[in-house]
Design an enzyme around this catalytic site. Structure first.
Site, PDB file in Angstrom:
ATOM      1  N   LYS A  13       0.833  -1.215   0.000  1.00  0.00           N
ATOM      2  CA  LYS A  13       0.000   0.000   0.000  1.00  0.00           C
ATOM      3  C   LYS A  13       0.858   1.252   0.000  1.00  0.00           C
ATOM      4  CE  LYS A  13      -2.034  -0.886   3.910  1.00  0.00           C
ATOM      5  NZ  LYS A  13      -1.450  -2.181   4.283  1.00  0.00           N
ATOM      6  N   ARG A  88      -9.634   0.785   9.006  1.00  0.00           N
ATOM      7  CA  ARG A  88      -9.190  -0.579   9.302  1.00  0.00           C
ATOM      8  C   ARG A  88     -10.148  -1.317  10.219  1.00  0.00           C
ATOM      9  NH1 ARG A  88      -2.745  -1.317   9.305  1.00  0.00           N
ATOM     10  NH2 ARG A  88      -2.336   0.641   8.313  1.00  0.00           N
ATOM     11  N   ARG A 127      11.852  -5.989   4.670  1.00  0.00           N
ATOM     12  CA  ARG A 127      11.756  -4.582   5.075  1.00  0.00           C
ATOM     13  C   ARG A 127      12.355  -4.372   6.466  1.00  0.00           C
ATOM     14  NH1 ARG A 127       5.850  -1.916   5.099  1.00  0.00           N
ATOM     15  NH2 ARG A 127       5.742  -2.704   7.225  1.00  0.00           N
ATOM     16  N   ARG A 133      12.041  -0.605  10.842  1.00  0.00           N
ATOM     17  CA  ARG A 133      10.832  -0.150  11.530  1.00  0.00           C
ATOM     18  C   ARG A 133      10.647  -0.964  12.795  1.00  0.00           C
ATOM     19  NH1 ARG A 133       5.509   0.585   7.841  1.00  0.00           N
ATOM     20  NH2 ARG A 133       4.607  -0.597   9.558  1.00  0.00           N
ATOM     21  N   ARG A 144       0.443  -8.465  13.474  1.00  0.00           N
ATOM     22  CA  ARG A 144      -0.233  -7.523  12.565  1.00  0.00           C
ATOM     23  C   ARG A 144      -1.068  -8.253  11.521  1.00  0.00           C
ATOM     24  NH1 ARG A 144       4.906  -4.744  11.065  1.00  0.00           N
ATOM     25  NH2 ARG A 144       3.825  -3.906   9.265  1.00  0.00           N
TER      26      ARG A 144
HETATM   27  P1  ADP Z   1       1.315  -1.833   7.784  1.00  0.00           P
HETATM   28  O1  ADP Z   1       2.523  -1.856   6.911  1.00  0.00           O
HETATM   29  O2  ADP Z   1       1.376  -2.855   8.874  1.00  0.00           O
HETATM   30  O3  ADP Z   1       0.024  -1.850   7.034  1.00  0.00           O
HETATM   31  P2  ADP Z   1       1.122   0.992   8.591  1.00  0.00           P
HETATM   32  O4  ADP Z   1       2.399   1.675   8.349  1.00  0.00           O
HETATM   33  O5  ADP Z   1      -0.002   1.310   7.690  1.00  0.00           O
HETATM   34  O6  ADP Z   1       1.408  -0.567   8.648  1.00  0.00           O
HETATM   35  O7  ADP Z   1       0.646   1.237  10.109  1.00  0.00           O
HETATM   36  C1  ADP Z   1       1.517   0.943  11.183  1.00  0.00           C
HETATM   37  C2  ADP Z   1       0.747   0.910  12.502  1.00  0.00           C
HETATM   38  O8  ADP Z   1       0.041   2.150  12.722  1.00  0.00           O
HETATM   39  C3  ADP Z   1      -0.338  -0.170  12.607  1.00  0.00           C
HETATM   40  O9  ADP Z   1       0.172  -1.446  12.945  1.00  0.00           O
HETATM   41  C4  ADP Z   1      -1.233   0.448  13.712  1.00  0.00           C
HETATM   42  O10 ADP Z   1      -0.693   0.276  15.000  1.00  0.00           O
HETATM   43  C5  ADP Z   1      -1.206   1.937  13.384  1.00  0.00           C
HETATM   44  N1  ADP Z   1      -2.324   2.289  12.479  1.00  0.00           N
HETATM   45  C6  ADP Z   1      -2.220   2.702  11.188  1.00  0.00           C
HETATM   46  N2  ADP Z   1      -3.441   2.940  10.667  1.00  0.00           N
HETATM   47  C7  ADP Z   1      -4.344   2.663  11.649  1.00  0.00           C
HETATM   48  C8  ADP Z   1      -5.756   2.695  11.733  1.00  0.00           C
HETATM   49  N3  ADP Z   1      -6.524   3.065  10.688  1.00  0.00           N
HETATM   50  N4  ADP Z   1      -6.354   2.350  12.905  1.00  0.00           N
HETATM   51  C9  ADP Z   1      -5.615   1.998  13.952  1.00  0.00           C
HETATM   52  N5  ADP Z   1      -4.279   1.926  13.951  1.00  0.00           N
HETATM   53  C10 ADP Z   1      -3.633   2.253  12.814  1.00  0.00           C
END
Ligand code: ADP
Length: 191
Positions: A13, A88, A127, A133, A144
């Site tokens: 994404k 989400r 990654r 990260r 996750r």
């Molecule tokens: P990923 O690569 O796991 O999709 P992101 O970079 O999009 O991760 O998000 C990292 C973290 O930020 C998530 O694991 C969560 O803790 C928090 N987060 C991001 N977007 C949301 C959301 N819409 N609702 C709740 N927590 C979120």
């Protein structure tokens, strides 16, 4: 255009969001990026979010919803936006519906990137080595994926029922995937 980009962690994404947003001349809004920049700047929001992120859990809806609402209210998001990582949860879907309705617009499409689960884990572990990260450790990566399956996957049916869902194959080269997304969304824009 008002677009949501969905997919499990590791689906690409973040990689695709910027290019797609640029293609349509709208800002890419990534909740993960906003959280991470708040964490690195040591803001109140960052302090609230960090413990959840590091455990692979979702940040509470109240916190996330308010943050997105404020971002969507910025002038650059007036012509449209691409959301990466939001909504989400089902509660976030409802909240977003309210926000968009308030502006008098509608959601145009929900793109879901599909990638084999083997490939997902490979990408995330890769990654972990390159980006460092704090939520890319093996244990947190697995958590996750679970949280995504429990809380976010059900959203796919919701948007399918609304005829907004576009499933895009997320396997292959980054550029190939981008082309697939553009082609699908260009059709939506023209219709
Ligand atoms: P990923 O690569 O796991 O999709 P992101 O970079 O999009 O991760 O998000 C990292 C973290 O930020 C998530 O694991 C969560 O803790 C928090 N987060 C991001 N977007 C949301 C959301 N819409 N609702 C709740 N927590 C979120």
């Amino acid at each position: 255009m008002r677009i949501i980009l969905m997919g499990p962690p590791g689906a690409g994404k973040g990689t695709q969001a910027t290019g797609v947003a640029e293609h349509f001349g709208i800002p890419a809004i990534s909740t993960g990026d906003i959280f991470r920049s708040n964490v690195s700047q040591g803001t109140d929001l960052g302090r609230k979010a960090k413990e959840y992120m590091d455990a692979g859990e979702y940040v509470p809806d109240q916190v996330t919803n308010l943050m997105v609402r404020n971002r969507i209210d910025e002038p650059d998001a007036e012509p449209g936006f691409l959301l990466d990582g939001y909504p989400r949860t089902l509660a976030q879907v409802e909240e977003l519906d309210g926000m968009i309705k308030f502006t008098g617009h509608e959601l145009d499409a929900v793109v879901v990137l599909t990638v084999d689960s083997e490939e997902l884990i490979q990408r995330l572990l890769q990654r972990a080595e390159t980006d460092g990260r704090s939520d890319d450790t093996e244990e947190v990566v697995r958590r996750r994926q679970e949280v995504y399956a429990e809380q976010t996957e059900p959203l796919i049916d919701v948007y399918r029922d609304r005829n907004l869902l576009i499933e895009v194959d997320g396997m292959g080269e980054v550029d190939e995937v981008s082309e697939r997304i553009f082609a699908a969304l260009d059709q939506v824009r023209e219709s």
